[in-house]
Design a protein around this motif. Sequence first.
Motif, PDB file in Angstrom:
ATOM      1  N   ARG A 100      98.897  30.498  -2.847  1.00  0.00           N
ATOM      2  CA  ARG A 100      99.130  31.475  -3.918  1.00  0.00           C
ATOM      3  C   ARG A 100     100.008  32.625  -3.447  1.00  0.00           C
ATOM      4  O   ARG A 100     100.831  33.142  -4.201  1.00  0.00           O
ATOM      5  N   ALA A 101      99.847  33.030  -2.203  1.00  0.00           N
ATOM      6  CA  ALA A 101     100.643  34.138  -1.682  1.00  0.00           C
ATOM      7  C   ALA A 101     100.793  33.992  -0.175  1.00  0.00           C
ATOM      8  O   ALA A 101      99.803  33.767   0.526  1.00  0.00           O
ATOM      9  N   ILE A 102     102.025  34.134   0.297  1.00  0.00           N
ATOM     10  CA  ILE A 102     102.324  34.164   1.722  1.00  0.00           C
ATOM     11  C   ILE A 102     103.269  35.334   1.932  1.00  0.00           C
ATOM     12  O   ILE A 102     104.169  35.568   1.135  1.00  0.00           O
ATOM     13  N   TRP A 103     103.077  36.073   2.995  1.00  0.00           N
ATOM     14  CA  TRP A 103     103.811  37.320   3.153  1.00  0.00           C
ATOM     15  C   TRP A 103     105.294  37.106   3.438  1.00  0.00           C
ATOM     16  O   TRP A 103     106.113  37.986   3.195  1.00  0.00           O
ATOM     17  N   SER A 104     105.655  35.916   3.954  1.00  0.00           N
ATOM     18  CA  SER A 104     107.065  35.600   4.132  1.00  0.00           C
ATOM     19  C   SER A 104     107.224  34.077   4.154  1.00  0.00           C
ATOM     20  O   SER A 104     106.276  33.367   4.494  1.00  0.00           O
ATOM     21  N   VAL A 105     108.381  33.604   3.776  1.00  0.00           N
ATOM     22  CA  VAL A 105     108.582  32.154   3.756  1.00  0.00           C
ATOM     23  C   VAL A 105     108.509  31.580   5.172  1.00  0.00           C
ATOM     24  O   VAL A 105     108.094  30.421   5.354  1.00  0.00           O
ATOM     25  N   GLU A 106     108.851  32.375   6.178  1.00  0.00           N
ATOM     26  CA  GLU A 106     108.742  31.905   7.556  1.00  0.00           C
ATOM     27  C   GLU A 106     107.276  31.679   7.936  1.00  0.00           C
ATOM     28  O   GLU A 106     106.954  30.779   8.708  1.00  0.00           O
ATOM     29  N   ALA A 107     106.389  32.502   7.395  1.00  0.00           N
ATOM     30  CA  ALA A 107     104.959  32.326   7.658  1.00  0.00           C
ATOM     31  C   ALA A 107     104.430  31.052   7.012  1.00  0.00           C
ATOM     32  O   ALA A 107     103.320  30.610   7.337  1.00  0.00           O
ATOM     33  N   GLY A 108     105.212  30.484   6.120  1.00  0.00           N
ATOM     34  CA  GLY A 108     104.809  29.246   5.470  1.00  0.00           C
ATOM     35  C   GLY A 108     104.760  28.050   6.392  1.00  0.00           C
ATOM     36  O   GLY A 108     104.358  26.964   5.977  1.00  0.00           O
ATOM     37  N   GLN A 109     105.141  28.201   7.639  1.00  0.00           N
ATOM     38  CA  GLN A 109     105.046  27.106   8.593  1.00  0.00           C
ATOM     39  C   GLN A 109     103.640  26.989   9.179  1.00  0.00           C
ATOM     40  O   GLN A 109     103.365  26.040   9.910  1.00  0.00           O
ATOM     41  N   TYR A 110     102.773  27.927   8.854  1.00  0.00           N
ATOM     42  CA  TYR A 110     101.429  27.948   9.441  1.00  0.00           C
ATOM     43  C   TYR A 110     100.410  27.392   8.446  1.00  0.00           C
ATOM     44  O   TYR A 110     100.263  27.883   7.328  1.00  0.00           O
ATOM     45  N   ALA A 111      99.668  26.404   8.885  1.00  0.00           N
ATOM     46  CA  ALA A 111      98.756  25.676   8.000  1.00  0.00           C
ATOM     47  C   ALA A 111      97.669  26.569   7.414  1.00  0.00           C
ATOM     48  O   ALA A 111      97.223  26.343   6.283  1.00  0.00           O
ATOM     49  N   ASN A 112      97.227  27.583   8.148  1.00  0.00           N
ATOM     50  CA  ASN A 112      96.126  28.403   7.660  1.00  0.00           C
ATOM     51  C   ASN A 112      96.533  29.324   6.507  1.00  0.00           C
ATOM     52  O   ASN A 112      95.690  30.040   5.959  1.00  0.00           O
ATOM     53  N   GLU A 113      97.815  29.335   6.138  1.00  0.00           N
ATOM     54  CA  GLU A 113      98.259  30.140   4.991  1.00  0.00           C
ATOM     55  C   GLU A 113      97.976  29.449   3.662  1.00  0.00           C
ATOM     56  O   GLU A 113      98.096  30.073   2.611  1.00  0.00           O
ATOM     57  N   TYR A 114      97.591  28.185   3.688  1.00  0.00           N
ATOM     58  CA  TYR A 114      97.554  27.389   2.466  1.00  0.00           C
ATOM     59  C   TYR A 114      96.155  27.202   1.916  1.00  0.00           C
ATOM     60  O   TYR A 114      95.176  27.104   2.666  1.00  0.00           O
ATOM     61  N   ASP A 115      96.103  27.124   0.584  1.00  0.00           N
ATOM     62  CA  ASP A 115      94.834  27.013  -0.121  1.00  0.00           C
ATOM     63  C   ASP A 115      94.491  25.572  -0.482  1.00  0.00           C
ATOM     64  O   ASP A 115      93.310  25.219  -0.576  1.00  0.00           O
ATOM     65  N   TYR A 116      95.515  24.778  -0.748  1.00  0.00           N
ATOM     66  CA  TYR A 116      95.284  23.417  -1.248  1.00  0.00           C
ATOM     67  C   TYR A 116      96.181  22.440  -0.492  1.00  0.00           C
ATOM     68  O   TYR A 116      97.327  22.768  -0.170  1.00  0.00           O
ATOM     69  N   TRP A 117      95.661  21.228  -0.304  1.00  0.00           N
ATOM     70  CA  TRP A 117      96.369  20.196   0.463  1.00  0.00           C
ATOM     71  C   TRP A 117      96.303  18.857  -0.255  1.00  0.00           C
ATOM     72  O   TRP A 117      95.317  18.544  -0.939  1.00  0.00           O
ATOM     73  N   GLY A 118      97.365  18.070  -0.040  1.00  0.00           N
ATOM     74  CA  GLY A 118      97.355  16.687  -0.473  1.00  0.00           C
ATOM     75  C   GLY A 118      96.757  15.787   0.595  1.00  0.00           C
ATOM     76  O   GLY A 118      96.360  16.256   1.677  1.00  0.00           O
ATOM     77  N   GLN A 119      96.717  14.501   0.287  1.00  0.00           N
ATOM     78  CA  GLN A 119      96.077  13.540   1.180  1.00  0.00           C
ATOM     79  C   GLN A 119      97.044  12.923   2.175  1.00  0.00           C
ATOM     80  O   GLN A 119      96.619  12.262   3.120  1.00  0.00           O
ATOM     81  N   GLY A 120      98.338  13.130   1.967  1.00  0.00           N
ATOM     82  CA  GLY A 120      99.340  12.651   2.909  1.00  0.00           C
ATOM     83  C   GLY A 120      99.990  11.344   2.517  1.00  0.00           C
ATOM     84  O   GLY A 120      99.414  10.539   1.775  1.00  0.00           O
ATOM     85  N   THR A 121     101.208  11.139   3.015  1.00  0.00           N
ATOM     86  CA  THR A 121     101.938   9.896   2.816  1.00  0.00           C
ATOM     87  C   THR A 121     102.621   9.544   4.142  1.00  0.00           C
ATOM     88  O   THR A 121     103.156  10.411   4.826  1.00  0.00           O
ATOM     89  N   GLN A 122     102.570   8.261   4.497  1.00  0.00           N
ATOM     90  CA  GLN A 122     103.065   7.823   5.809  1.00  0.00           C
ATOM     91  C   GLN A 122     104.575   7.598   5.768  1.00  0.00           C
ATOM     92  O   GLN A 122     105.095   6.872   4.897  1.00  0.00           O
ATOM     93  N   VAL A 123     105.252   8.185   6.742  1.00  0.00           N
ATOM     94  CA  VAL A 123     106.676   7.930   6.953  1.00  0.00           C
ATOM     95  C   VAL A 123     106.825   7.312   8.339  1.00  0.00           C
ATOM     96  O   VAL A 123     106.370   7.886   9.328  1.00  0.00           O
ATOM     97  N   THR A 124     107.434   6.144   8.390  1.00  0.00           N
ATOM     98  CA  THR A 124     107.667   5.453   9.662  1.00  0.00           C
ATOM     99  C   THR A 124     109.151   5.174   9.794  1.00  0.00           C
ATOM    100  O   THR A 124     109.766   4.561   8.908  1.00  0.00           O
ATOM    101  N   VAL A 125     109.721   5.638  10.888  1.00  0.00           N
ATOM    102  CA  VAL A 125     111.150   5.437  11.157  1.00  0.00           C
ATOM    103  C   VAL A 125     111.266   4.521  12.370  1.00  0.00           C
ATOM    104  O   VAL A 125     110.923   4.905  13.489  1.00  0.00           O
ATOM    105  N   SER A 126     111.730   3.322  12.113  1.00  0.00           N
ATOM    106  CA  SER A 126     111.784   2.319  13.173  1.00  0.00           C
ATOM    107  C   SER A 126     112.778   1.241  12.813  1.00  0.00           C
ATOM    108  O   SER A 126     112.949   0.898  11.638  1.00  0.00           O
ATOM    109  N   SER A 127     113.417   0.692  13.862  1.00  0.00           N
ATOM    110  CA  SER A 127     114.328  -0.429  13.629  1.00  0.00           C
ATOM    111  C   SER A 127     113.589  -1.750  13.817  1.00  0.00           C
ATOM    112  O   SER A 127     114.180  -2.821  13.643  1.00  0.00           O
TER     113      SER A 127
END
Length: 127
Positions: A100-127
Amino acid sequence: QVQLVESGGDLVQPGGSLRLSCKVSGLILHYYFIGWFRQAPGKGREGVSCISSVDGSTFYSDSVKGRFTISRDNDNNVAYLEMNDLRPEDTAVYYCAAARAIWSVEAGQYANEYDYWGQGTQVTVSS
């Protein structure tokens, strides 16, 4: 009930591209910062990008800067992460998160700033 649902993860060759989506329900996306995180096996969760709800400004980690682009569609309550020139080291589970609120967009790299999370999606990069 707030839900964030990621999609778009896949197996892709090095140099390829993917677009991840984060569909949000139960809140008005316009008022929330959105962050994208990833977690590779045996590693901690890394904040890769964030987009502000205030002015649309963005943050990217050094590891993805110039290759990934974050965006948001407030009208449809969806956020995106466009990923280009993918590398094997980009392999991870990718999560979106809302704050809902983060004091700066740079602080948005820190997980503890967030209130809600998704369940994740797998990305695999391989030949």
